[in-house]
Design a protein around this motif. Structure first.
Motif, short mmCIF file in Angstrom:
data_model
loop_
_atom_site.label_atom_id
_atom_site.label_comp_id
_atom_site.label_asym_id
_atom_site.label_seq_id
_atom_site.Cartn_x
_atom_site.Cartn_y
_atom_site.Cartn_z
N ASP A 148 0.86 -1.17 0.00
CA ASP A 148 0.00 0.00 0.00
C ASP A 148 0.90 1.23 0.00
O ASP A 148 2.00 1.21 0.57
N VAL A 149 0.44 2.29 -0.63
CA VAL A 149 1.24 3.51 -0.74
C VAL A 149 0.58 4.61 0.07
O VAL A 149 -0.63 4.83 -0.03
N HIS A 150 1.37 5.30 0.86
CA HIS A 150 0.90 6.39 1.71
C HIS A 150 1.68 7.65 1.37
O HIS A 150 2.91 7.62 1.34
N VAL A 151 0.97 8.73 1.11
CA VAL A 151 1.59 10.01 0.78
C VAL A 151 1.09 11.02 1.80
O VAL A 151 -0.12 11.11 2.05
N SER A 152 2.00 11.77 2.38
CA SER A 152 1.57 12.83 3.29
C SER A 152 2.37 14.09 3.03
O SER A 152 3.52 14.04 2.59
N SER A 153 1.72 15.21 3.29
CA SER A 153 2.42 16.48 3.15
C SER A 153 3.41 16.61 4.29
O SER A 153 3.28 15.97 5.33
N LYS A 154 4.40 17.43 4.09
CA LYS A 154 5.44 17.61 5.12
C LYS A 154 4.83 18.13 6.43
O LYS A 154 5.32 17.82 7.50
N ASP A 155 3.76 18.91 6.34
CA ASP A 155 3.11 19.42 7.56
C ASP A 155 2.14 18.41 8.16
O ASP A 155 1.58 18.63 9.22
N GLY A 156 1.90 17.29 7.47
CA GLY A 156 1.04 16.23 7.99
C GLY A 156 -0.45 16.46 7.85
O GLY A 156 -1.26 15.66 8.29
N ARG A 157 -0.87 17.52 7.19
CA ARG A 157 -2.30 17.83 7.09
C ARG A 157 -2.97 17.20 5.88
O ARG A 157 -4.19 17.09 5.83
N PHE A 158 -2.19 16.77 4.89
CA PHE A 158 -2.74 16.08 3.72
C PHE A 158 -2.30 14.63 3.76
O PHE A 158 -1.13 14.33 4.05
N TYR A 159 -3.21 13.74 3.44
CA TYR A 159 -2.89 12.31 3.37
C TYR A 159 -3.59 11.70 2.16
O TYR A 159 -4.75 11.99 1.88
N LEU A 160 -2.85 10.86 1.45
CA LEU A 160 -3.41 10.04 0.38
C LEU A 160 -2.95 8.61 0.62
O LEU A 160 -1.76 8.37 0.82
N GLY A 161 -3.88 7.69 0.61
CA GLY A 161 -3.54 6.28 0.71
C GLY A 161 -4.04 5.56 -0.52
O GLY A 161 -5.17 5.80 -0.97
N TRP A 162 -3.20 4.72 -1.10
CA TRP A 162 -3.62 3.85 -2.22
C TRP A 162 -3.49 2.42 -1.74
O TRP A 162 -2.43 1.98 -1.31
N PHE A 163 -4.60 1.70 -1.81
CA PHE A 163 -4.69 0.33 -1.33
C PHE A 163 -5.13 -0.57 -2.48
O PHE A 163 -6.34 -0.79 -2.67
N PRO A 164 -4.20 -1.07 -3.28
CA PRO A 164 -4.55 -1.83 -4.49
C PRO A 164 -5.44 -3.04 -4.22
O PRO A 164 -6.28 -3.38 -5.05
N LEU A 165 -5.29 -3.67 -3.06
CA LEU A 165 -6.10 -4.84 -2.73
C LEU A 165 -7.26 -4.49 -1.80
O LEU A 165 -7.95 -5.37 -1.30
N GLY A 166 -7.47 -3.21 -1.56
CA GLY A 166 -8.52 -2.76 -0.65
C GLY A 166 -7.93 -2.41 0.71
O GLY A 166 -7.05 -3.09 1.22
N ARG A 167 -8.42 -1.35 1.28
CA ARG A 167 -7.95 -0.90 2.59
C ARG A 167 -8.45 -1.86 3.66
O ARG A 167 -9.64 -2.18 3.70
#
Length: 117
Positions: free
Chosen positions: A50-69
């Protein structure tokens, strides 16, 4: 004079329906991930891939769960923006079969609203 008999319903041609092809399937997640720079965001790939992206300040988050979260019913993408003391944040979710281009458009919209302070 005689009138034409009235039939129930209506008649429609295929041309009148304006048939379309719609994009289906998950597509290529790189169209989403390519929007993030290493200068402003941190990317982590976990042991489930799974891929997790967050902004440096921690206020934005994106998660990609190819097999489902885990713990959800097929959630494939999660976008969250943390609010402030005065304004609540928000979350968006897309299932695993949502085309990546649709998710990319949502991410682009969120990123366009951000600004450095």
């Amino acid at each position: 004079m005689s009138e034409a008999p009235v039939s129930p319903g209506f008649s429609v041609t295929a041309e009148a329906l304006r048939l379309r092809e719609w994009q289906l399937g998950p597509g290529q997640p790189t169209v989403v991930m390519d929007q993030f720079s290493a200068d402003d965001f941190t990317v982590i790939v976990d042991d489930r891939a799974d891929v997790h992206v967050s902004s440096k300040d921690g206020r934005f988050y994106l998660g990609w769960f190819p097999l489902g979260r885990p713990g959800t019913n097929g959630e494939g993408w999660k976008i969250a923006v943390t609010g402030t003391a005065k304004v609540p944040g928000y979350q968006l979710s897309f299932d695993t079969e949502t085309p990546a281009e649709i998710v990319a458009a949502a991410v682009a919209g969120v990123l366009q609203t951000s600004r450095r302070v």
